[in-house]
Design an enzyme around this catalytic site. Sequence first.
Site, PDB file in Angstrom:
ATOM      1  N   CYS A   1     -94.800  83.878  43.976  1.00  0.00           N
ATOM      2  CA  CYS A   1     -93.935  84.324  42.886  1.00  0.00           C
ATOM      3  C   CYS A   1     -94.769  84.879  41.733  1.00  0.00           C
ATOM      4  CB  CYS A   1     -93.074  83.171  42.382  1.00  0.00           C
ATOM      5  SG  CYS A   1     -91.669  82.826  43.439  1.00  0.00           S
TER       6      CYS A   1
ATOM      7  N   ASN B   1     -93.753  79.662  32.764  1.00  0.00           N
ATOM      8  CA  ASN B   1     -92.818  78.856  33.568  1.00  0.00           C
ATOM      9  C   ASN B   1     -91.409  78.861  32.973  1.00  0.00           C
ATOM     10  OD1 ASN B   1     -95.297  76.204  33.945  1.00  0.00           O
ATOM     11  ND2 ASN B   1     -95.010  78.023  35.197  1.00  0.00           N
ATOM     12  N   LEU B   2     -91.319  79.074  31.672  1.00  0.00           N
ATOM     13  CA  LEU B   2     -90.060  78.775  30.970  1.00  0.00           C
ATOM     14  C   LEU B   2     -88.945  79.761  31.295  1.00  0.00           C
ATOM     15  CD1 LEU B   2     -91.396  77.698  27.458  1.00  0.00           C
ATOM     16  CD2 LEU B   2     -91.043  76.324  29.503  1.00  0.00           C
ATOM     17  N   GLN B   3     -89.281  80.894  31.915  1.00  0.00           N
ATOM     18  CA  GLN B   3     -88.270  81.891  32.293  1.00  0.00           C
ATOM     19  C   GLN B   3     -87.333  81.339  33.363  1.00  0.00           C
ATOM     20  OE1 GLN B   3     -89.227  83.114  35.499  1.00  0.00           O
ATOM     21  NE2 GLN B   3     -88.469  85.223  35.751  1.00  0.00           N
ATOM     22  N   ARG B   4     -87.710  80.263  34.043  1.00  0.00           N
ATOM     23  CA  ARG B   4     -86.864  79.738  35.131  1.00  0.00           C
ATOM     24  C   ARG B   4     -86.937  78.212  35.291  1.00  0.00           C
ATOM     25  NH1 ARG B   4     -91.441  81.506  36.167  1.00  0.00           N
ATOM     26  NH2 ARG B   4     -92.871  80.493  37.592  1.00  0.00           N
TER      27      ARG B   4
ATOM     28  N   ASP C   1     -94.034  75.905  45.980  1.00  0.00           N
ATOM     29  CA  ASP C   1     -94.192  77.355  46.027  1.00  0.00           C
ATOM     30  C   ASP C   1     -95.403  77.736  46.866  1.00  0.00           C
ATOM     31  OD1 ASP C   1     -96.199  76.443  44.464  1.00  0.00           O
ATOM     32  OD2 ASP C   1     -95.814  77.746  42.749  1.00  0.00           O
ATOM     33  N   ASN C   2     -95.924  76.800  47.658  1.00  0.00           N
ATOM     34  CA  ASN C   2     -97.098  77.165  48.474  1.00  0.00           C
ATOM     35  C   ASN C   2     -96.964  76.581  49.880  1.00  0.00           C
ATOM     36  OD1 ASN C   2     -98.860  74.539  48.720  1.00  0.00           O
ATOM     37  ND2 ASN C   2     -98.110  74.602  46.612  1.00  0.00           N
TER      38      ASN C   2
ATOM     39  N   LYS D   1     -96.280  68.398  33.525  1.00  0.00           N
ATOM     40  CA  LYS D   1     -94.900  68.671  33.944  1.00  0.00           C
ATOM     41  C   LYS D   1     -94.138  67.377  34.222  1.00  0.00           C
ATOM     42  CE  LYS D   1     -94.952  73.332  35.734  1.00  0.00           C
ATOM     43  NZ  LYS D   1     -94.741  74.207  36.908  1.00  0.00           N
TER      44      LYS D   1
ATOM     45  N   CYS E   1    -108.340  90.606  40.754  1.00  0.00           N
ATOM     46  CA  CYS E   1    -106.902  90.612  40.456  1.00  0.00           C
ATOM     47  C   CYS E   1    -106.624  89.310  39.727  1.00  0.00           C
ATOM     48  CB  CYS E   1    -106.065  90.775  41.718  1.00  0.00           C
ATOM     49  SG  CYS E   1    -106.220  89.419  42.885  1.00  0.00           S
TER      50      CYS E   1
END
Length: 396
Positions: free
Chosen positions: A204, A86-89, A146-147, A102, A355
């Site tokens: 994402c 998560n930390l990339q954004r 996001d859903n 969170k 997957c």
Amino acid sequence: MARVPPTPLPAEVPLPDVSLTPQELVRYSRHIGLSEVGEDGQRRLKRASVLIVGAGGLGSPAALYLAAAGVGRIGIVDFDTVDLSNLQRQLLHDTDHVGARKTNSASARLGAINPLVRVETIDEELSAANALDVIAAYDMVIDGTDNFKTRYLTNDACVLLGKPNIYGSVLRFEGQASVFATPEGPCYRCLFPEPPPPGLVPSCAEAGVLGVLPGLVGTIQATEAIKIILGIGDTLAGRLLLVDALAMSFRTIRLRRDPDCPACGTREIQSLIDYDEPCAPRATALGQRAASVQEITPRDLAERVRRGDLIDLIDVREPYEWRIARIDGARLIPLGQLPSAMSTLDSTRDIVVYCRSGKRSADATIQLRAAGFRAVNLAGGILRWSDEIDPSIPKY
Ligand SMILES: [Zn+2]
């Protein structure tokens, strides 16, 4: 449920009888110096309340800026924990909070930015059972989900309650924003009357997203919230903003209210619907096809492997995902290469496809079965395998 008259917006009600302390006058002095905001506008911000659905990539910048701006009450709905990926954004959260709720991480960060605002955390999933009660307590909603399940739920609840729904979404290098469910404007269902079939639109997590993009779009959502509170400027109501980060182009297209929209037009939607993935009600033929893919549970697969059954295990993810985690004995065939790799597969053996979460592998299972292979999909993908069989496999 009877239609509720639109809730008066913060800008439409009489000026609140809250005053600003000397400390607040200093903290918000760059706002107060704007004639369009002034001390009165800052008092409206102090009295306002915004619910942010999702403390993720979009919710992070939205919450940070609303707290800094002095929006008096900020609600955060999220039931997830902070993951390293998560930390990339998701700038509400930091490395020290990986594994934490969170809502706790968000609360700590927002409190550090501005202890004068009240942060209310709702550590549960928004559902048909609670959405109206949760949303009713706020002036407006920022949709940072996001859903599709939560996005439709948020839209329908906002239409029923007459609350503005400040929408944003991002995928790969592109984003969208709008303001839905205002008294005159369209709602999300005017654009997309029904959710897409499960698995048709990648998330994402599957398709990736450039980290700064939710930063851009979430900041736009915060801007719209502040404008609505202050009653200044033109909002995105009736317009859809399309952001292309690669071309660095911003353009808007006109949206019209659809008189046949089941939410804001005909108003046939009078109660909330939980679109349970992966078998949404009123799914299209494609959705039903995806939902009816033959599956095997992680437990059943582990049992068959333990018995020594001959099974070809195929991983249809991308090579970088394979390097993060894999199931022992699997063979990597990224989904895009499956058609050309079919000639190397043995049609006399049982094939189990997996997957990350089970969506891409459902697609692969359909392709393999159509070509005559005895393929089944591993339900829940490697994530569920990690949960139920081998917790040493990292989740991402
Ligand atoms: Zn509508």
